[in-house]
Design an enzyme around this catalytic site. Structure first.
Site, short mmCIF file in Angstrom:
data_model
loop_
_atom_site.label_atom_id
_atom_site.label_comp_id
_atom_site.label_asym_id
_atom_site.label_seq_id
_atom_site.Cartn_x
_atom_site.Cartn_y
_atom_site.Cartn_z
N TYR A 1 0.83 -1.21 0.00
CA TYR A 1 0.00 0.00 0.00
C TYR A 1 0.86 1.25 0.00
O TYR A 1 0.70 2.15 -0.84
CB TYR A 1 -0.94 -0.01 1.20
N ASN B 1 -4.00 8.52 10.60
CA ASN B 1 -5.34 8.05 10.95
C ASN B 1 -6.36 9.17 10.98
O ASN B 1 -6.32 10.04 11.85
CB ASN B 1 -5.30 7.36 12.32
N ARG C 1 1.56 -7.65 16.44
CA ARG C 1 1.47 -7.95 15.01
C ARG C 1 2.80 -7.60 14.37
O ARG C 1 3.44 -6.61 14.72
CB ARG C 1 0.36 -7.13 14.35
#
Length: 328
Positions: A140, A169, A281
């Site tokens: 991305y 964000n 993650r």
């Protein structure tokens, strides 16, 4: 003369359309409605179609007297981009190539680009500055950087001036309550937390509690979507006033941790919002915060709703009134 907004039926695009309309601008929206919502376009002219359809785009520019473009249309899910890189290159990079070609043929030479701070990859310093190294860690971010570079060379060759806005964000909703955030699937922290408050999920997951941050959870930059819309219009004004191409970061100047977001959401909603701590993650940096000093100095951009409580409260107003998004 009209402003063409690609992806104007999406989240940030629709808020920018609303701001353009509030300022008396003529607006044309191009959106294929794969992720956008017809109901989110509260005014102007909606042309449903794909940027990669050359005949469609030529007809859009033929029908409307366009003086500038604000470009939001792109796929933006990091995880999906890593599994389906070809789709992301085709939609984001090739789609932008088609747009730039259509602009060039129509003699339209100004474009504001909704980019991303994911173009930087792992930050060299915090807060991140526009002069820092760009080395994306996912497809991305790589496609967005390729889109920026393409615009640079169209400027060199054809004089197409651009402003690229890099941010992390977006959150919150329009003060009118008419438009807000509705993604499928939803991947953003604030709406996911609010889904717990709405009883649509049992708990919110926290991925990693041992980062080198004050409370051990990741810290991120959150900006109210209406402040982002304002930044796009300021960038547009720069170009229409004859300004040169430029890149700007947009940020609050400080970040908020995952636990901070959850705690403020508990206070705003009055819901306990259970959480569960899971393993980290892969690829999640501890802190991602952008420096917006250049945007403040050169665009005069100052966020009007920088407080996390205000951002979450506006998001809660939208989500509680539209628990199923634009479907009701």
């Amino acid at each position: 003369m009209a402003i063409l907004v690609t992806g104007g039926a999406g989240y940030i695009g629709s808020h920018t359309v609303a701001e353009l309309l509030a300022r008396g601008k003529e607006v044309v929206v191009v959106d294929n409605l794969q992720q956008g919502h017809r109901e989110a376009v509260i005014g102007g002219t909606l042309e449903v179609g794909d940027l990669r359809d050359a005949d469609f785009m030529a007809e859009v520019f033929r029908k409307h007297k366009v003086e500038a473009v604000i470009h939001f249309a792109a796929s933006s899910l990091v995880g999906v981009s890593m599994k389906e890189p070809g789709e992301y290159y085709h939609n984001n990079v090739y789609g932008t190539l088609c747009l730039l070609e259509a602009m060039h043929k129509a003699g339209v030479n100004n474009i504001v680009f909704s980019s991303t701070a994911a173009t930087y990859g792992e930050p060299e310093q915090v807060p991140i500055k526009e002069t820092d190294r760009t080395q994306p860690t996912n497809t991305y971010g790589e496609t967005k950087l390729a889109m920026e570079r393409m615009m640079h060379w169209y400027d060199v060759a054809h004089g197409v001036k651009y402003v690229s806005l890099r941010y992390f964000n977006a959150a919150g909703a329009h003060a009118s309550g008419r438009i807000g955030e509705d993604h499928s699937p939803e991947t953003h922290l604030i709406p996911l937390v609010l889904q717990v408050a709405l009883g649509q999920r049992e708990q919110i997951s926290i991925f990693g509690g041992d980062y080198a941050t004050p409370d051990g959870t990741c810290v991120r930059d959150y900006i109210h979507v209406s402040d982002l819309a304002d930044a796009h219009l300021r960038a547009l004004g720069r170009l229409l006033d004859g300004g040169e191409s430029a890149v700007y970061n947009l940020g609050n100047g400080r970040g908020f941790s995952v636990r901070e977001v959850i705690e403020v959401a508990r206070e705003v909603t009055g819901h306990p919002i259970p959480s569960v701590l899971l393993d980290r993650r892969g690829g999640d940096p501890a802190v991602l915060v952008a420096s917006a000093d250049r945007a403040r100095t050169e665009l005069g951009w100052i966020p009007q709703q920088p407080e996390l409580r205000d951002i979450i409260a506006s998001a809660w107003q939208w989500h509680s009134a539209h628990p199923h998004g634009y479907r009701g």
